[in-house]
Write a protein that holds these residues in place. Structure first.
Motif, short mmCIF file in Angstrom:
data_model
loop_
_atom_site.label_atom_id
_atom_site.label_comp_id
_atom_site.label_asym_id
_atom_site.label_seq_id
_atom_site.Cartn_x
_atom_site.Cartn_y
_atom_site.Cartn_z
N HIS A 136 -7.99 -3.67 7.92
CA HIS A 136 -9.23 -4.33 7.50
C HIS A 136 -10.03 -4.65 8.77
N HIS A 176 -13.21 -3.16 0.91
CA HIS A 176 -11.80 -3.30 1.22
C HIS A 176 -11.51 -3.11 2.71
N ASP A 204 0.82 -1.22 0.00
CA ASP A 204 0.00 0.00 0.00
C ASP A 204 0.85 1.27 0.00
N HIS A 249 -3.74 1.98 7.58
CA HIS A 249 -4.68 1.15 6.82
C HIS A 249 -4.92 -0.14 7.59
#
Ligand SMILES: [Zn+2]
Length: 220
Positions: free
Chosen positions: A100, A163, A79, A98
């Motif tokens: 999930h 995502h 990323d 970032h």
């Protein structure tokens, strides 16, 4: 105060990645944090595919803002290009996270913004937590989607469709806080909806809460 040198950012990031584990925001090797190197077109970011338990200050890598490796023993996070795009376009941002994380990502799978129904959400996010478009990894698609969405909201968090979550902050610690709070809000609002229809907060009250929290909350 002097800008943090790269070594200090490496140590900060190693410690903050442990926070992602402690708050249960990541599984296996998913998720990543970066920090802008002040005064340089560089960032420090997590290496790709390394177990969280093996992350150390030395294993963090330095990249340019195109996501290309400049210094380090590992390949950068996949990323990295998205993080770099955010730093190029949003000069006030010093940290990007970032994850999930489960509940927030569940909202993203339905492409549904989290409505502002909690005072803590008004404090931290200043309104709804928005959804960004579907974007494939690689190139500038994810970075552009993050910047386009966050530029239109006060929220430091965006739910990227199908995502997960990207958050921004003035530094990496602030971006981690936003990631922790985003998951907390996503979980609570989900539970509220299971029980019935959550009540919206009047926009004027959202503004008042946000203003107070962003300006006067905490230690002087
Ligand atoms: Zn991801």
């Amino acid at each position: 105060m002097n800008a943090p040198p790269v070594q200090q950012l490496r140590e900060t990031l190693a410690a903050l990645h442990a926070e992602l584990v402690r708050y249960e925001l990541v599984t296996w090797t998913s998720g990543n944090i970066s920090a802008r190197v002040p005064g340089a077109n560089l960032m420090v970011i997590k290496p790709s595919g390394i177990d969280y338990s093996d992350l150390t200050p030395a294993s963090m890598v330095v990249c340019n803002l195109d996501g290309e490796l400049v210094e380090g023993d590992h390949a950068p996070s996949s990323d990295a290009a998205a993080h770099g795009y955010v730093y190029r376009e949003m000069i006030h941002v010093g940290g990007v996270v970032h994850t999930h994380s489960t509940y927030a990502t569940a909202w993203s799978a339905r492409a549904e913004a989290i409505p502002c129904v909690l005072t803590a959400q008004a404090d931290e996010f200043g309104g709804e937590i928005p959804v960004g478009p579907f974007a494939l990894i690689g190139g500038d698609a994810i970075g552009k989607a993050i910047v386009d969405t966050l530029s239109q909201h006060r929220s430091p968090a965006v739910l990227m469709r199908n995502h997960g979550v990207f958050t921004i902050g003035r530094d990496a610690r602030a971006a981690v806080k936003a990631a922790v709070m985003c998951e907390d809000v996503a979980r609570t609002v989900h539970l509220a909806r299971v029980l019935g229809e959550p009540l919206a907060i009047d926009p004027a009250d959202v503004d008042a809460l946000y203003e107070r929290y962003q300006s006067v909350y905490g230690q002087p």
